[in-house]
Design a protein around this motif. Structure first.
Motif, mmCIF file in Angstrom:
data_model
loop_
_atom_site.group_PDB
_atom_site.id
_atom_site.type_symbol
_atom_site.label_atom_id
_atom_site.label_comp_id
_atom_site.label_asym_id
_atom_site.label_seq_id
_atom_site.Cartn_x
_atom_site.Cartn_y
_atom_site.Cartn_z
ATOM 1 N N THR A 93 0.728 -1.093 -0.172
ATOM 2 C CA THR A 93 -0.033 0.573 -0.112
ATOM 3 C C THR A 93 0.930 1.147 0.116
ATOM 4 N N TRP A 94 2.269 1.287 1.023
ATOM 5 C CA TRP A 94 2.961 2.478 0.915
ATOM 6 C C TRP A 94 3.475 2.712 -0.387
ATOM 7 N N LEU A 95 3.812 1.249 -1.039
ATOM 8 C CA LEU A 95 4.930 1.931 -2.458
ATOM 9 C C LEU A 95 3.565 2.202 -3.812
ATOM 10 N N THR A 96 2.783 1.421 -3.946
ATOM 11 C CA THR A 96 2.195 2.494 -4.349
ATOM 12 C C THR A 96 1.491 3.464 -3.620
ATOM 13 N N GLU A 97 0.585 3.720 -3.154
ATOM 14 C CA GLU A 97 0.404 5.022 -3.007
ATOM 15 C C GLU A 97 0.854 6.577 -3.039
ATOM 16 N N GLN A 98 2.811 5.394 -2.728
ATOM 17 C CA GLN A 98 4.087 6.670 -2.836
ATOM 18 C C GLN A 98 4.299 6.677 -4.207
ATOM 19 N N ARG A 99 3.824 5.824 -4.507
ATOM 20 C CA ARG A 99 4.594 5.388 -6.478
ATOM 21 C C ARG A 99 5.699 5.248 -6.786
ATOM 22 N N ILE A 100 6.330 4.446 -5.598
ATOM 23 C CA ILE A 100 7.642 3.838 -4.963
ATOM 24 C C ILE A 100 7.766 3.032 -6.355
ATOM 25 N N GLN A 101 9.129 2.469 -7.039
ATOM 26 C CA GLN A 101 9.028 1.068 -7.410
ATOM 27 C C GLN A 101 10.843 1.221 -8.002
ATOM 28 N N PRO A 102 10.331 -0.112 -6.003
ATOM 29 C CA PRO A 102 11.341 -0.799 -6.322
ATOM 30 C C PRO A 102 11.812 -1.101 -7.713
ATOM 31 N N LYS A 103 13.337 -1.473 -7.346
ATOM 32 C CA LYS A 103 13.611 -2.649 -9.378
ATOM 33 C C LYS A 103 12.665 -3.725 -8.696
ATOM 34 N N ARG A 104 13.518 -3.937 -7.038
ATOM 35 C CA ARG A 104 13.061 -6.091 -6.630
ATOM 36 C C ARG A 104 12.613 -5.443 -5.456
ATOM 37 N N ILE A 105 11.796 -6.223 -5.147
ATOM 38 C CA ILE A 105 11.257 -7.076 -3.517
ATOM 39 C C ILE A 105 11.843 -8.401 -2.887
ATOM 40 N N PHE A 106 12.668 -8.382 -2.399
ATOM 41 C CA PHE A 106 13.050 -9.883 -1.495
ATOM 42 C C PHE A 106 12.420 -9.796 -0.145
ATOM 43 N N PHE A 107 12.116 -10.554 -0.412
ATOM 44 C CA PHE A 107 10.512 -11.400 0.735
ATOM 45 C C PHE A 107 11.318 -12.901 1.801
ATOM 46 N N VAL A 108 11.443 -12.882 2.566
ATOM 47 C CA VAL A 108 12.196 -13.957 2.916
ATOM 48 C C VAL A 108 10.882 -14.801 3.376
ATOM 49 N N SER A 109 10.736 -15.734 3.404
ATOM 50 C CA SER A 109 9.512 -16.943 3.603
ATOM 51 C C SER A 109 10.531 -18.274 4.525
ATOM 52 N N SER A 110 9.433 -19.319 4.282
ATOM 53 C CA SER A 110 9.839 -20.281 4.880
ATOM 54 C C SER A 110 9.321 -21.355 3.791
ATOM 55 N N THR A 111 10.052 -22.791 4.203
ATOM 56 C CA THR A 111 9.845 -24.010 4.075
ATOM 57 C C THR A 111 8.426 -24.487 4.674
ATOM 58 N N SER A 112 8.025 -23.526 5.610
ATOM 59 C CA SER A 112 6.839 -24.429 6.375
ATOM 60 C C SER A 112 5.393 -24.479 5.129
ATOM 61 N N VAL A 113 6.187 -23.246 4.468
ATOM 62 C CA VAL A 113 4.635 -23.041 2.900
ATOM 63 C C VAL A 113 4.227 -24.997 2.562
ATOM 64 N N TYR A 114 5.351 -25.879 2.683
ATOM 65 C CA TYR A 114 5.614 -26.721 2.471
ATOM 66 C C TYR A 114 5.156 -27.916 4.207
ATOM 67 N N GLY A 115 3.849 -28.292 3.057
ATOM 68 C CA GLY A 115 3.065 -29.247 4.498
ATOM 69 C C GLY A 115 2.818 -30.883 4.629
ATOM 70 N N GLN A 116 4.182 -31.098 3.692
ATOM 71 C CA GLN A 116 4.450 -32.446 3.437
ATOM 72 C C GLN A 116 5.611 -32.919 3.906
ATOM 73 N N ASN A 117 5.460 -34.081 4.893
ATOM 74 C CA ASN A 117 6.441 -34.497 6.251
ATOM 75 C C ASN A 117 6.009 -35.915 6.326
ATOM 76 N N GLU A 118 5.475 -36.582 4.806
ATOM 77 C CA GLU A 118 6.294 -38.061 5.180
ATOM 78 C C GLU A 118 7.657 -38.791 4.064
ATOM 79 N N GLY A 119 8.637 -38.088 4.484
ATOM 80 C CA GLY A 119 10.322 -38.017 3.597
ATOM 81 C C GLY A 119 9.904 -37.121 1.938
ATOM 82 N N GLU A 120 8.922 -36.502 1.505
ATOM 83 C CA GLU A 120 8.530 -36.181 0.058
ATOM 84 C C GLU A 120 9.428 -35.182 -0.377
ATOM 85 N N THR A 121 9.940 -35.081 -1.413
ATOM 86 C CA THR A 121 11.052 -34.019 -2.462
ATOM 87 C C THR A 121 10.176 -32.826 -2.925
#
Length: 288
Positions: A93-121
């Motif tokens: 919202t801040w970037l949009t309303e202030q008309r700021i256009q960064p070259k890239r945003i790096f977002f630190v996420s996590s492998t917790s988005v994967y729910g696999q828990n039976e040894g899957e790759t």
């Protein structure tokens, strides 16, 4: 590179390590967090509460790059919602309303988005099936970025370890160890390599080299957690006396692949748990 402004949102452990590398490369680095004490040398401090939209509008810079590396205030649904889903939406919202256009945003996420828990790759193409609120909210933040107009790269880090993150070592010192059966695969990345990956990809993008919008960032050693703890016990000359069913607090078992990251040319400082944990174990042995 002093004309390139880097905003690190949530300049804590990983953010500060990232900042040190960027300052050394000559970038102008701003560290934004609720408490601005103890930021690394060369980092300009900014006060920011990511969950408060008004706080974003107190910022006056127009960054060329943003690294969003926030730590939730606790392992609760409300804390995760404030730090990740609300925080990312407020940033957009801040970037949009202030008309700021960064070259890239790096977002630190996590492998917790994967729910696999039976040894899957799993890799970047594996469907996400989060089983808990942490993965679900992290995925919500990722999707907010994907649905935005801003160039971005999501970094799904596996289990982060390093100075101050010594849960397994403490358990092994107490004689506690994971079960050998059933096998529980674990994945990890040293905090210095977390910062290294961010620096590597940001520098690539600044050099106009193509990078992806998603990386699974984990070291080269997806192994049973029993193997890790058994090796630690041997190194510390500790005889295990108790089985811990879920030594990392969150029971999971999957094998994370890092081929996409390796294809960028990134070289791990700590390619496996042996190199990463060795200094801490050596320090413990020196004290005994």
């Amino acid at each position: 590179m002093a004309d390139q402004q880097i905003l690190i949102v949530g300049c804590g452990d990983i953010g500060s390590r990232t900042a040190v590398g960027l300052v050394a490369r000559g970038y102008q680095v701003f560290g934004a967090r609720r408490s601005v004490a103890a930021l690394p040398d060369g980092v300009q401090a900014l006060r920011l509460d990511v969950s408060d939209l008004n706080s974003w509008f107190d910022l006056t810079l127009q960054p060329d790059y943003i690294v969003y590396s926030v730590a939730a205030g606790g392992f609760t649904e409300a804390s995760y919602q404030a730090a990740y889903a609300d925080g990312v939406r407020n940033m957009l919202t801040w970037l949009t309303e202030q008309r700021i256009q960064p070259k890239r945003i790096f977002f630190v996420s996590s492998t917790s988005v994967y729910g696999q828990n039976e040894g899957e790759t799993v890799d970047e193409n594996t469907p996400t099936q989060p089983q808990g609120f942490a993965g679900r909210i992290m995925l919500e933040a990722e999707e907010a970025l994907r649905n935005s107009v801003f160039s971005h790269t999501v970094l799904r880090f596996s289990g982060i370890y390093g100075p101050g993150r010594d849960l397994l070592i403490r358990q092994v010192k107490q004689g506690r160890i994971a079960p050998e059966v059933p096998v529980m695969y674990s994945n990890r990345i040293h905090s210095e390599d977390c910062a290294g990956v961010i620096n590597h990809l940001l520098v690539m993008d600044h050099a106009e080299e193509a990078i992806d919008s998603l990386y699974l960032a984990t070291d080269k050693g997806s192994v049973p957690i029993y193997e890790v703890m058994r090796w630690m016990a041997d190194e510390l000359e500790v005889t295990p006396t108790e089985i811990v069913e879920a030594p990392t607090k969150r029971r999971a078992s999957k094998c994370c692949l890092n081929q996409r990251l390796l294809a960028t040319g990134y070289i791990f400082q700590y390619p496996t748990y042996r190199e990463g944990y060795a200094p801490a174990l050596a320090a413990i042995k020196a004290q005994s």
